[in-house]
Design a protein around this motif. Structure first.
Motif, PDB file in Angstrom:
ATOM      1  N   VAL A  39       0.865  -1.169   0.000  1.00 14.97           N
ATOM      2  CA  VAL A  39       0.000   0.000   0.000  1.00 14.97           C
ATOM      3  C   VAL A  39       0.908   1.228   0.000  1.00 14.97           C
ATOM      4  N   SER A  40       0.741   2.058  -1.021  1.00 11.78           N
ATOM      5  CA  SER A  40       1.598   3.233  -1.142  1.00 11.78           C
ATOM      6  C   SER A  40       0.901   4.342  -1.912  1.00 11.78           C
ATOM      7  N   GLU A  41       1.153   5.559  -1.502  1.00  9.52           N
ATOM      8  CA  GLU A  41       0.653   6.722  -2.220  1.00  9.52           C
ATOM      9  C   GLU A  41       1.292   6.810  -3.606  1.00  9.52           C
ATOM     10  N   ALA A  42       2.436   6.159  -3.787  1.00 11.31           N
ATOM     11  CA  ALA A  42       3.133   6.160  -5.080  1.00 11.31           C
ATOM     12  C   ALA A  42       2.292   5.531  -6.188  1.00 11.31           C
ATOM     13  N   PHE A  43       1.275   4.756  -5.822  1.00 14.12           N
ATOM     14  CA  PHE A  43       0.433   4.092  -6.820  1.00 14.12           C
ATOM     15  C   PHE A  43      -0.740   4.958  -7.283  1.00 14.12           C
ATOM     16  N   ALA A  44      -0.950   6.089  -6.645  1.00 13.85           N
ATOM     17  CA  ALA A  44      -2.071   6.962  -7.009  1.00 13.85           C
ATOM     18  C   ALA A  44      -1.962   7.374  -8.473  1.00 13.85           C
ATOM     19  N   GLY A  45      -3.065   7.251  -9.185  1.00 16.96           N
ATOM     20  CA  GLY A  45      -3.119   7.654 -10.581  1.00 16.96           C
ATOM     21  C   GLY A  45      -2.537   6.639 -11.553  1.00 16.96           C
ATOM     22  N   LYS A  46      -2.047   5.512 -11.052  1.00 13.11           N
ATOM     23  CA  LYS A  46      -1.469   4.491 -11.916  1.00 13.11           C
ATOM     24  C   LYS A  46      -2.445   3.322 -12.064  1.00 13.11           C
ATOM     25  N   THR A  47      -2.434   2.703 -13.232  1.00 14.40           N
ATOM     26  CA  THR A  47      -3.254   1.518 -13.444  1.00 14.40           C
ATOM     27  C   THR A  47      -2.644   0.343 -12.682  1.00 14.40           C
ATOM     28  N   THR A  48      -3.430  -0.695 -12.509  1.00 18.37           N
ATOM     29  CA  THR A  48      -2.913  -1.902 -11.862  1.00 18.37           C
ATOM     30  C   THR A  48      -1.721  -2.448 -12.638  1.00 18.37           C
ATOM     31  N   LEU A  49      -1.815  -2.450 -13.950  1.00 12.90           N
ATOM     32  CA  LEU A  49      -0.707  -2.942 -14.770  1.00 12.90           C
ATOM     33  C   LEU A  49       0.557  -2.113 -14.546  1.00 12.90           C
ATOM     34  N   ALA A  50       0.431  -0.800 -14.501  1.00 17.18           N
ATOM     35  CA  ALA A  50       1.592   0.067 -14.271  1.00 17.18           C
ATOM     36  C   ALA A  50       2.197  -0.182 -12.888  1.00 17.18           C
ATOM     37  N   ARG A  51       1.353  -0.397 -11.910  1.00 14.33           N
ATOM     38  CA  ARG A  51       1.829  -0.680 -10.554  1.00 14.33           C
ATOM     39  C   ARG A  51       2.616  -1.984 -10.529  1.00 14.33           C
ATOM     40  N   PHE A  54       5.926  -1.737 -12.222  1.00 11.50           N
ATOM     41  CA  PHE A  54       6.868  -1.029 -11.364  1.00 11.50           C
ATOM     42  C   PHE A  54       7.481  -1.984 -10.339  1.00 11.50           C
ATOM     43  N   ILE A  55       6.641  -2.743  -9.651  1.00 14.65           N
ATOM     44  CA  ILE A  55       7.131  -3.692  -8.643  1.00 14.65           C
ATOM     45  C   ILE A  55       7.976  -4.775  -9.306  1.00 14.65           C
ATOM     46  N   ASN A  56       7.536  -5.274 -10.463  1.00 16.03           N
ATOM     47  CA  ASN A  56       8.313  -6.299 -11.167  1.00 16.03           C
ATOM     48  C   ASN A  56       9.706  -5.786 -11.531  1.00 16.03           C
ATOM     49  N   GLU A  57       9.787  -4.540 -11.980  1.00 14.85           N
ATOM     50  CA  GLU A  57      11.080  -3.956 -12.335  1.00 14.85           C
ATOM     51  C   GLU A  57      11.927  -3.746 -11.078  1.00 14.85           C
ATOM     52  N   LEU A  58      11.302  -3.270 -10.033  1.00 12.20           N
ATOM     53  CA  LEU A  58      11.994  -3.025  -8.771  1.00 12.20           C
ATOM     54  C   LEU A  58      12.613  -4.308  -8.210  1.00 12.20           C
ATOM     55  N   LEU A  59      11.869  -5.404  -8.322  1.00  8.30           N
ATOM     56  CA  LEU A  59      12.303  -6.675  -7.737  1.00  8.30           C
ATOM     57  C   LEU A  59      12.752  -7.697  -8.787  1.00  8.30           C
ATOM     58  N   LYS A  60      13.164  -7.231  -9.959  1.00  8.31           N
ATOM     59  CA  LYS A  60      13.448  -8.167 -11.058  1.00  8.31           C
ATOM     60  C   LYS A  60      14.523  -9.188 -10.702  1.00  8.31           C
ATOM     61  N   ASN A  61      15.562  -8.792  -9.996  1.00 10.89           N
ATOM     62  CA  ASN A  61      16.607  -9.757  -9.622  1.00 10.89           C
ATOM     63  C   ASN A  61      16.088 -10.795  -8.632  1.00 10.89           C
ATOM     64  N   GLU A  62      15.280 -10.345  -7.684  1.00  7.75           N
ATOM     65  CA  GLU A  62      14.721 -11.256  -6.691  1.00  7.75           C
ATOM     66  C   GLU A  62      13.699 -12.196  -7.327  1.00  7.75           C
ATOM     67  N   ILE A  63      12.825 -11.632  -8.167  1.00  7.02           N
ATOM     68  CA  ILE A  63      11.785 -12.445  -8.811  1.00  7.02           C
ATOM     69  C   ILE A  63      12.410 -13.509  -9.709  1.00  7.02           C
ATOM     70  N   ALA A  64      13.523 -13.180 -10.347  1.00  8.80           N
ATOM     71  CA  ALA A  64      14.201 -14.138 -11.226  1.00  8.80           C
ATOM     72  C   ALA A  64      14.660 -15.384 -10.473  1.00  8.80           C
ATOM     73  N   GLN A  65      14.829 -15.265  -9.166  1.00 13.04           N
ATOM     74  CA  GLN A  65      15.280 -16.395  -8.358  1.00 13.04           C
ATOM     75  C   GLN A  65      14.132 -17.157  -7.695  1.00 13.04           C
TER      76      GLN A  65
END
Length: 88
Positions: A39-51, A54-65
């Motif tokens: 839950v973050s104010e950073a998601f305001a105005g963004k679509t679910t896909l954009a959110r 963003f998280i996928n890019e932020l955690l791309k190294n972790e998600i890859a594992q």
């Protein structure tokens, strides 16, 4: 190499202001299957896909594992509405 819950939490909290964060290890402790609620104010105005992108890019190294990763991204208002409905 398994991903630790503190590593995920640190990466998320360092990138965006977090109002609420839940990280659930759904792999019985092996660190290969996580579900998160952010839950973050950073998601305001963004679509679910954009959110999610963003998280996928932020955690791309972790998600890859990981074997599996799911996320729920909400604004503080959406979170409050879910709590009020009892569906959080």
């Amino acid at each position: 190499m398994p991903i630790s819950l503190p590593d995920l939490e640190s990466a998320i909290r360092a990138a965006i202001p977090v109002t609420h964060l839940e990280i659930i290890d759904q792999s019985s402790g092996c660190g290969e299957n996580y579900a998160i609620v952010v839950v973050s104010e950073a998601f305001a105005g963004k679509t679910t896909l954009a959110r999610h992108r963003f998280i996928n890019e932020l955690l791309k190294n972790e998600i890859a594992q990981m074997h599996a990763f799911s996320q729920k991204t909400l604004t503080p208002k959406q979170w409050e509405d879910q709590l009020a409905k009892g569906s959080a």
